[in-house]
Design a protein around this motif. Sequence first.
Motif, short mmCIF file in Angstrom:
data_model
loop_
_atom_site.label_atom_id
_atom_site.label_comp_id
_atom_site.label_asym_id
_atom_site.label_seq_id
_atom_site.Cartn_x
_atom_site.Cartn_y
_atom_site.Cartn_z
N VAL A 275 -2.51 -3.62 7.87
CA VAL A 275 -2.57 -2.22 7.46
C VAL A 275 -3.98 -1.68 7.65
CG1 VAL A 275 -2.19 -0.61 5.56
CG2 VAL A 275 -0.75 -2.65 5.77
N TYR B 51 -6.73 1.67 7.64
CA TYR B 51 -6.90 2.92 6.88
C TYR B 51 -7.36 4.09 7.74
CZ TYR B 51 -8.13 6.16 3.16
OH TYR B 51 -8.20 7.27 2.34
N ASN C 201 -1.32 1.12 12.46
CA ASN C 201 -1.37 -0.25 11.96
C ASN C 201 -1.23 -1.22 13.12
OD1 ASN C 201 -1.43 0.44 9.03
ND2 ASN C 201 0.53 1.38 9.53
N GLY D 84 -1.51 6.89 10.44
CA GLY D 84 -1.53 7.14 9.01
C GLY D 84 -2.84 6.68 8.41
N GLY E 265 -3.19 3.90 6.07
CA GLY E 265 -2.43 2.85 5.41
C GLY E 265 -3.15 2.23 4.24
N VAL F 223 1.55 -2.69 2.39
CA VAL F 223 2.78 -2.93 3.13
C VAL F 223 3.74 -3.75 2.27
CG1 VAL F 223 1.89 -5.05 4.23
CG2 VAL F 223 3.76 -3.78 5.31
N VAL G 290 5.22 1.17 4.67
CA VAL G 290 3.77 1.30 4.57
C VAL G 290 3.44 2.52 3.74
CG1 VAL G 290 1.61 1.58 5.85
CG2 VAL G 290 3.46 0.21 6.82
N THR G 291 2.60 2.35 2.71
CA THR G 291 2.12 3.50 1.95
C THR G 291 0.95 4.14 2.70
OG1 THR G 291 0.59 2.11 0.67
CG2 THR G 291 2.77 2.53 -0.28
N ASN G 292 0.94 5.47 2.73
CA ASN G 292 -0.14 6.21 3.37
C ASN G 292 -0.82 7.13 2.35
OD1 ASN G 292 -0.20 5.39 6.15
ND2 ASN G 292 1.77 6.43 6.42
N ASN H 186 4.62 8.56 4.01
CA ASN H 186 4.73 7.11 4.15
C ASN H 186 5.56 6.76 5.38
OD1 ASN H 186 3.42 6.65 1.57
ND2 ASN H 186 5.34 7.31 0.61
N GLU I 86 10.55 4.59 13.28
CA GLU I 86 10.03 5.13 12.03
C GLU I 86 11.03 6.14 11.47
OE1 GLU I 86 8.69 6.36 8.91
OE2 GLU I 86 8.27 8.02 10.29
#
Length: 554
Positions: free
Chosen positions: A196, A198, A230, A255, A257, A260, A275-277, A282, A295
């Motif tokens: 992940v 960022y 990612n 994103g 990220g 995960v 995956v959190t964004n 997300n 996605e």
Amino acid sequence: MGSRRDFLALACAFLFPQLRRKKSDFSPLSALTPIHFREIAHSAGVDFVLQNNPTPRKHMIETMPGGVAAFDYNNDGRTDIFFANGASIPSLEKDSPRFSNRLYRNDGGMRFTDVTSEAGIAGAGYSMGVAAADYNNDGHTDLFVAGVYRNILYRNQGNGKFEDVTEAAGIKSDKWSVAAGWFDYDNDGWLDLFVVNYAHWTPDFDRYCGERDRNLRVYCHPKYFEGLANTLYRNRRDGTFEDVTAKAGIAAHIGRGMSVAFADYDNDGLTDIFVTNDNMPNFLFHNQGDGTFKEVALEAGVALTNYGLPVASMGADFRDYDNDGLPDLNITALAGETFPLFKNLGKGLFQDATHQSRLAALTTTRSGWSNGFFDFNNDGWKDLFTANSDVNDLIDLFQSTHYKQPNTLLANLQDGTFQDVSAEAGFTLARAHRGSAFADFNNDGRIDIVVSALGEPAELWQNISPELNHWLMLRLIGTRSNRDGIGAIIRLGNQSNHVTTAVGYASSSPSAVHFGTGKLEKIEQIEIRWPSGIVQVLRNVAANQVLEVHEPSK
């Protein structure tokens, strides 16, 4: 006047009367099995302090480290603890022993020994997250450490030592990576790695955010940082990895990220990726079974909350909280955003159940990082723990919230709702909490918790809940599937769970799967669907044991 939390709770009860508890349907709240913890880090010998190395320039990386891993590195049946740590800024080097990543060996009896030096795992660079699993199927758990332009893959040599094999394995360090997770996306019996990332950032970044006239500089809003794709690495089965980010369809999605989580959310036999964004929609990558992912977060209903806006999504856990056999999603976020809960409706769709579950009312004043669904009182229903703190260390000067916050424990009331039992459970210590890992550190059948905190000692929370219920721990060993059995789905009565080590924010928990069995001393049937497709059925299994299960050859 009542608090905002009370108002929201009343509003939820008014808006969703069908969710009110009926005396004829459910046991009274007083029948909830108590949950109690005590903090024992100092007496246990865990003296780690997370060195995020805050500077006057408020570099974004300073507020985001804190990954924790719980895993058995020496195969002695006791779960050990690893902490990722920061480094100097702007050099991003561990130029002092205080910046070392740390490994603590579990000696039994809730006593730990720092074995970082002898294990060769002090690390390098500004470390963020950690993911533990046996990627080469040799029976020893390996470690991946994600960091700021410095990722490290450690191969467990099986003699108490680790070897840095990053370069030889083909792992890159060309991005700011926050977290990672192991899973077998192609079901070939070998674990693949999802990293992940960022955002674009360098130590030269020097935008001033805050109030100059009051000389109050704060960490900048994520909108000032350009996101990244990612990274997905396919395990070549020879100790090396192939970067398949582009051809798998991951590279096309940009994103910021944070974490995960993995689950087969549509029950098609293939592991999917969530995956959190941070302040962006997300991602939910649906595994199409041909080496590619689609996605689908927006159409599935997990990209945004019901308000149609992205939140500061941080930690994630992808697990069945309502015992309907489908993995659900919980996400932590900042105060005012709630901790969104997406209920899996089946057929690839989710519903935002944050209000119906009472999580909206219970979490709106809190900011959360790491989280996990675990059955802390062994009543057969997964409760929710969150490690809490705001992002900005000066938030108390701007808003009516706090930077340092106690952790939260929300008990599952078995009717789709939760009750806040944090204070009763012992969680009153306010710190800048970040990562967390969940494990039964003393093998008593109750799940304990280890939590990191910026600039302060880590916390080790021993579960001392009354032993009123029974439990079962399953350790899966794959023969045709990967050695850890990661991705296997286990059904026990109306409960379901799956094998994963990716839990919470930038952290890793053991692959062993814990079940509370309530008053059941013997389980009539347990069904295991291995990643290989083999379905194994166990019958008349006694509770209150750690059961090692080997995958059948056919």
